[in-house]
Design an enzyme around this catalytic site. Structure first.
Site, PDB file in Angstrom:
ATOM      1  N   ASP A 157      -8.777  -6.336  -4.859  1.00 52.01           N
ATOM      2  CA  ASP A 157      -8.397  -5.042  -4.287  1.00 52.01           C
ATOM      3  C   ASP A 157      -8.963  -3.931  -5.158  1.00 52.01           C
ATOM      4  O   ASP A 157      -8.456  -3.654  -6.250  1.00 52.01           O
ATOM      5  CB  ASP A 157      -6.878  -4.952  -4.209  1.00 52.01           C
ATOM      6  CG  ASP A 157      -6.386  -3.676  -3.539  1.00 52.01           C
ATOM      7  OD1 ASP A 157      -7.221  -2.799  -3.221  1.00 52.01           O
ATOM      8  OD2 ASP A 157      -5.164  -3.554  -3.339  1.00 52.01           O
ATOM      9  N   SER A 193       0.841  -1.187   0.000  1.00 50.48           N
ATOM     10  CA  SER A 193       0.000   0.000   0.000  1.00 50.48           C
ATOM     11  C   SER A 193       0.885   1.250   0.000  1.00 50.48           C
ATOM     12  O   SER A 193       1.751   1.388  -0.861  1.00 50.48           O
ATOM     13  CB  SER A 193      -0.949  -0.044   1.203  1.00 50.48           C
ATOM     14  OG  SER A 193      -1.927   0.961   1.146  1.00 50.48           O
ATOM     15  N   HIS A 228      -8.084  -5.119  -0.337  1.00 45.52           N
ATOM     16  CA  HIS A 228      -6.777  -4.468  -0.182  1.00 45.52           C
ATOM     17  C   HIS A 228      -5.987  -5.072   0.976  1.00 45.52           C
ATOM     18  O   HIS A 228      -4.752  -5.141   0.921  1.00 45.52           O
ATOM     19  CB  HIS A 228      -6.990  -2.970   0.047  1.00 45.52           C
ATOM     20  CG  HIS A 228      -5.717  -2.188   0.109  1.00 45.52           C
ATOM     21  ND1 HIS A 228      -4.791  -2.174  -0.907  1.00 45.52           N
ATOM     22  CD2 HIS A 228      -5.205  -1.390   1.092  1.00 45.52           C
ATOM     23  CE1 HIS A 228      -3.771  -1.399  -0.575  1.00 45.52           C
ATOM     24  NE2 HIS A 228      -3.993  -0.920   0.631  1.00 45.52           N
ATOM     25  N   ASP A 229      -6.660  -5.525   2.008  1.00 45.84           N
ATOM     26  CA  ASP A 229      -5.974  -6.112   3.155  1.00 45.84           C
ATOM     27  C   ASP A 229      -5.277  -7.427   2.828  1.00 45.84           C
ATOM     28  O   ASP A 229      -4.586  -7.989   3.683  1.00 45.84           O
ATOM     29  CB  ASP A 229      -6.970  -6.348   4.298  1.00 45.84           C
ATOM     30  CG  ASP A 229      -7.120  -5.124   5.194  1.00 45.84           C
ATOM     31  OD1 ASP A 229      -6.369  -4.144   4.997  1.00 45.84           O
ATOM     32  OD2 ASP A 229      -7.986  -5.140   6.090  1.00 45.84           O
ATOM     33  N   ARG A 256     -11.635   5.804  10.632  1.00 39.68           N
ATOM     34  CA  ARG A 256     -11.106   4.445  10.542  1.00 39.68           C
ATOM     35  C   ARG A 256     -12.144   3.489   9.973  1.00 39.68           C
ATOM     36  O   ARG A 256     -11.817   2.605   9.171  1.00 39.68           O
ATOM     37  CB  ARG A 256     -10.661   3.961  11.922  1.00 39.68           C
ATOM     38  CG  ARG A 256     -10.080   2.555  11.935  1.00 39.68           C
ATOM     39  CD  ARG A 256      -8.893   2.450  11.006  1.00 39.68           C
ATOM     40  NE  ARG A 256      -8.231   1.155  11.112  1.00 39.68           N
ATOM     41  CZ  ARG A 256      -7.243   0.755  10.336  1.00 39.68           C
ATOM     42  NH1 ARG A 256      -6.801   1.553   9.378  1.00 39.68           N
ATOM     43  NH2 ARG A 256      -6.696  -0.425  10.493  1.00 39.68           N
TER      44      ARG A 256
END
Length: 378
Positions: free
Chosen positions: A318, A159, A351-352, A223
């Site tokens: 992602d 990232s 994405h994680d 968050r």
């Protein structure tokens, strides 16, 4: 040497953070000067006699220096990339000396908004100067100088960390052998900038500056917004579905879905440990990242100084940093004549994925880095 942790398979063991104090300070890209600089970092594995096997880990938005191992025998949560860093793991500490730091502007021990501004005697807070990816790379090079590491065998990041690795290859071509870019992009899309701005506006709802222990619901909301974008629809469906945590859905009374409960927990926990001004600073650094802007938006020309070899990894699900964005980097590297290996990993984790132990992903990473280590041993 790091002491072993009982009953933890493949761990680097107990690690102790180290603090580097740089009294010469640093001039930032924005022109402002920090008269004194502190960087907190950790190391895993031994530096070889020739000092050639060092690997730098660059963290993403909410990351920090504690990437692997444990700070005590009673700690239950290891470092944020512990599944990837350690003896026999993809980033193998039997072969590499791994350096991981908390970037300038962070809130886990490096100079940042919580640090005291020598001009006022009070914490910088929102007055901390603008920091860019180039500034991070510059100060990472200062850390390497202090550690007497002339050249990194590899700089690795996912990232925002991948963007730092790319900037390393451009700014310090003689000091990096390999750049490993995972789930990143050559610059943010308008959609990504929009998500970051929504998060910043949420933070501005809070009435405190982050220096107190008061609850920060705006930071928690920021968050939550970010967390949703790091996941995929499939992964959220698999993990939560429409499962109800509490209330009566048939009568529509006081219903809370499991996914809502999860997001509230993630937001609340994050707001207790992270500084809102750091969140604003880092998201703006993300927005501003665009190395090709100095070369008339020509990424091929931008990459010409690089001498590193590249590994570029993306993930199929992602949507925050899609495979197409990684392909932009790959295409430019190939056009610039750079040694490039790329892989798109099938994953439903969004994405994680770059943080997850996905067999094919870890096999690609481990195989590539083993070849890097073999080069050093040849």
């Amino acid at each position: 040497m790091n002491a072993p942790v009982p009953d933890t398979h493949g761990s680097v063991g107990i690690v102790e953070p180290k603090l580097l104090e740089l009294d010469q300070g640093v001039t930032l890209q924005c022109g402002e000067v920090l008269p004194r600089l502190e960087l907190i970092y950790e190391t895993y594995g031994d530096l070889n006699q020739d000092r050639t096997n060092a690997v730098l880990i660059c963290h993403a938005l909410s990351g920090h220096h504690h990437a692997a191992g444990f700070h005590s025998e009673t700690e239950t949560r290891p470092g944020w990339w512990d599944n990837c860093i350690g003896p026999g793991k993809p980033i193998d500490t039997n072969r590499f000396h791994v350096v991981s730091l908390n970037n300038l502007g962070g809130c886990h021990g490096s100079t940042g908004p919580r640090s005291v501004n020598p001009k006022t005697g009070e914490p910088y807070g929102e007055d901390f100067p603008t920091v860019t990816v180039k500034d991070w790379v510059k100060t990472q090079a200062m850390l390497a100088d202090a550690l007497n590491i002339e050249r990194f065998a590899a700089v690795i990041g996912g990232s925002l960390g991948g963007m730092q690795a790319l900037q390393w290859a451009i700014d310090y071509p003689d000091r990096i052998g390999h750049a490993v870019l995972i789930a990143c992009a050559p610059k943010l899309s308008a959609q990504n900038i929009a998500f970051n701005e929504i998060a910043r506006l949420a933070i501005k709802m809070d009435s405190v500056d982050g220096s107190s222990d008061e609850a920060l619901p705006g930071l928690g909301l920021a968050r939550m917004i970010g967390h949703v974008t790091y996941l995929s629809d499939d992964s959220m469906g698999t993990k939560f579905g429409r499962e109800v945590k509490s209330g009566d859905i048939e009568q529509g009374r006081d219903v809370q879905f499991q996914v809502e409960s999860y997001l509230h927990y993630q937001g609340s926990r994050f707001a207790q440990t992270f500084d809102p001004n750091t969140y604003v600073l880092v998201t703006r650094a993300l927005d501003y990242f665009d190395p090709a802007i100095e070369h008339n938006d020509n990424l091929v020309d931008t990459l010409q100084p690089a001498t590193a070899k590249f590994l570029v990894i993306s993930f199929s699900s992602d949507w925050r940093f899609s495979p197409e964005r990684s392909n932009e980097i790959v295409d430019a590297l190939v056009a610039a004549g750079k040694s490039t290996v790329s892989a798109n990993i099938v994953s439903n984790m969004g994405h994680d994925s770059f943080l997850m132990d996905i067999p094919r992903y870890f096999t690609v990473l481990k195989t590539y880095l083993a070849s890097v280590a073999d080069e050093l041993d040849a």
